[in-house]
Scaffold this active site. Structure first.
Site, PDB file in Angstrom:
ATOM      1  CG  HIS A 105      -0.277  -0.119   2.531  1.00 62.59           C
ATOM      2  ND1 HIS A 105       0.104  -1.341   3.041  1.00 62.59           N
ATOM      3  CD2 HIS A 105       0.095   0.802   3.441  1.00 62.59           C
ATOM      4  CE1 HIS A 105       0.663  -1.172   4.217  1.00 62.59           C
ATOM      5  NE2 HIS A 105       0.690   0.119   4.495  1.00 62.59           N
ATOM      6  CG  HIS A 107       0.664   5.375   4.213  1.00 63.61           C
ATOM      7  ND1 HIS A 107      -0.185   5.267   5.291  1.00 63.61           N
ATOM      8  CD2 HIS A 107       1.478   4.291   4.271  1.00 63.61           C
ATOM      9  CE1 HIS A 107       0.121   4.168   5.974  1.00 63.61           C
ATOM     10  NE2 HIS A 107       1.120   3.559   5.379  1.00 63.61           N
TER      11      HIS A 107
HETATM   12  P1  5GP Z   1       1.750   0.555   7.428  1.00 67.94           P
HETATM   13  O1  5GP Z   1       2.423   0.908   8.729  1.00 67.94           O
HETATM   14  O2  5GP Z   1       1.615  -0.921   7.233  1.00 67.94           O
HETATM   15  O3  5GP Z   1       2.383   1.253   6.257  1.00 67.94           O
HETATM   16  O4  5GP Z   1       0.326   1.200   7.516  1.00 67.94           O
HETATM   17  C1  5GP Z   1      -0.852   0.488   7.679  1.00 67.94           C
HETATM   18  C2  5GP Z   1      -1.964   1.512   7.715  1.00 67.94           C
HETATM   19  O5  5GP Z   1      -3.185   0.818   7.717  1.00 67.94           O
HETATM   20  C3  5GP Z   1      -1.956   2.411   8.956  1.00 67.94           C
HETATM   21  O6  5GP Z   1      -1.872   3.758   8.571  1.00 67.94           O
HETATM   22  C4  5GP Z   1      -3.273   2.084   9.638  1.00 67.94           C
HETATM   23  O7  5GP Z   1      -3.867   3.225  10.195  1.00 67.94           O
HETATM   24  C5  5GP Z   1      -4.106   1.526   8.506  1.00 67.94           C
HETATM   25  N1  5GP Z   1      -5.117   0.571   8.929  1.00 67.94           N
HETATM   26  C6  5GP Z   1      -4.964  -0.441   9.833  1.00 67.94           C
HETATM   27  N2  5GP Z   1      -6.117  -1.129   9.949  1.00 67.94           N
HETATM   28  C7  5GP Z   1      -6.997  -0.573   9.097  1.00 67.94           C
HETATM   29  C8  5GP Z   1      -8.357  -0.860   8.774  1.00 67.94           C
HETATM   30  O8  5GP Z   1      -9.003  -1.764   9.280  1.00 67.94           O
HETATM   31  N3  5GP Z   1      -8.960  -0.052   7.833  1.00 67.94           N
HETATM   32  C9  5GP Z   1      -8.283   0.973   7.234  1.00 67.94           C
HETATM   33  N4  5GP Z   1      -8.963   1.692   6.332  1.00 67.94           N
HETATM   34  N5  5GP Z   1      -7.002   1.276   7.516  1.00 67.94           N
HETATM   35  C10 5GP Z   1      -6.370   0.511   8.442  1.00 67.94           C
END
Ligand code: 5GP
Length: 142
Positions: A105, A107
């Site tokens: 993903h 951001h």
């Molecule tokens: P990472 O640290 O893996 O780059 O970011 C994961 C992102 O997923 C975080 O910003 C977190 O807030 C988001 N996230 C975690 N669980 C969920 C969820 O159930 N729904 C959505 N829409 N975002 C989520």
């Protein structure tokens, strides 16, 4: 599990399967864009591939291109929707980098001059997130 394995029960795979809800802002055959549930700024959203990939290391090149095109498109919409001065685009790979959800993903976080990104891990207000999703959707079609 080795680092290279894709976990089909990760939270974004569940969103893709419709098992848990998300505030969707854009969707095509290859990608989905939706709001981050713990936004680090108003309008923080995510773009993911529909095909399974844990992170950059197992992304198919065509899928990377498809996601990047949508990241650009959504970034422009976010700039307009939030009258932003810029966007931070963040993409983490493996736990050592801070990756928490193991489905590739990107951001997109709107930025305003002099305003720091908010802390991670704080659940956003559902109504506010829904309203922000609507602003981005409207900017995408205008
Ligand atoms: P990472 O640290 O893996 O780059 O970011 C994961 C992102 O997923 C975080 O910003 C977190 O807030 C988001 N996230 C975690 N669980 C969920 C969820 O159930 N729904 C959505 N829409 N975002 C989520």
């Amino acid at each position: 599990m080795s680092n290279s394995e894709y976990d089909t029960n990760n939270i974004f795979a569940k969103i893709l399967r419709g098992e848990i809800p998300a505030h969707k802002i854009y969707e095509d055959d290859e990608t989905l864009a939706f709001m981050d549930i713990m936004p680090r700024g108003e309008g923080h959203c995510l773009v993911i591939p529909k095909s399974p990939a844990r992170n950059i290391f197992d992304m198919e090149p065509d899928s990377l291109i498809a996601v990047t095109k949508v990241v650009q498109r959504v970034s422009k919409a976010v700039m307009a929707a939030f009258n932003a001065d810029g966007v931070t685009i963040q993409q983490l790979n493996e736990a050592a980098s801070g990756q928490e959800v193991f489905h590739y993903h990107c951001h997109i976080i709107p930025r305003h001059d002099g305003v720091k990104v908010g802390p991670p891990g704080i659940m956003g207000d559902g109504e506010q997130i829904a309203a922000n999703a609507e602003r981005i959707r409207a900017a995408l079609i205008s």
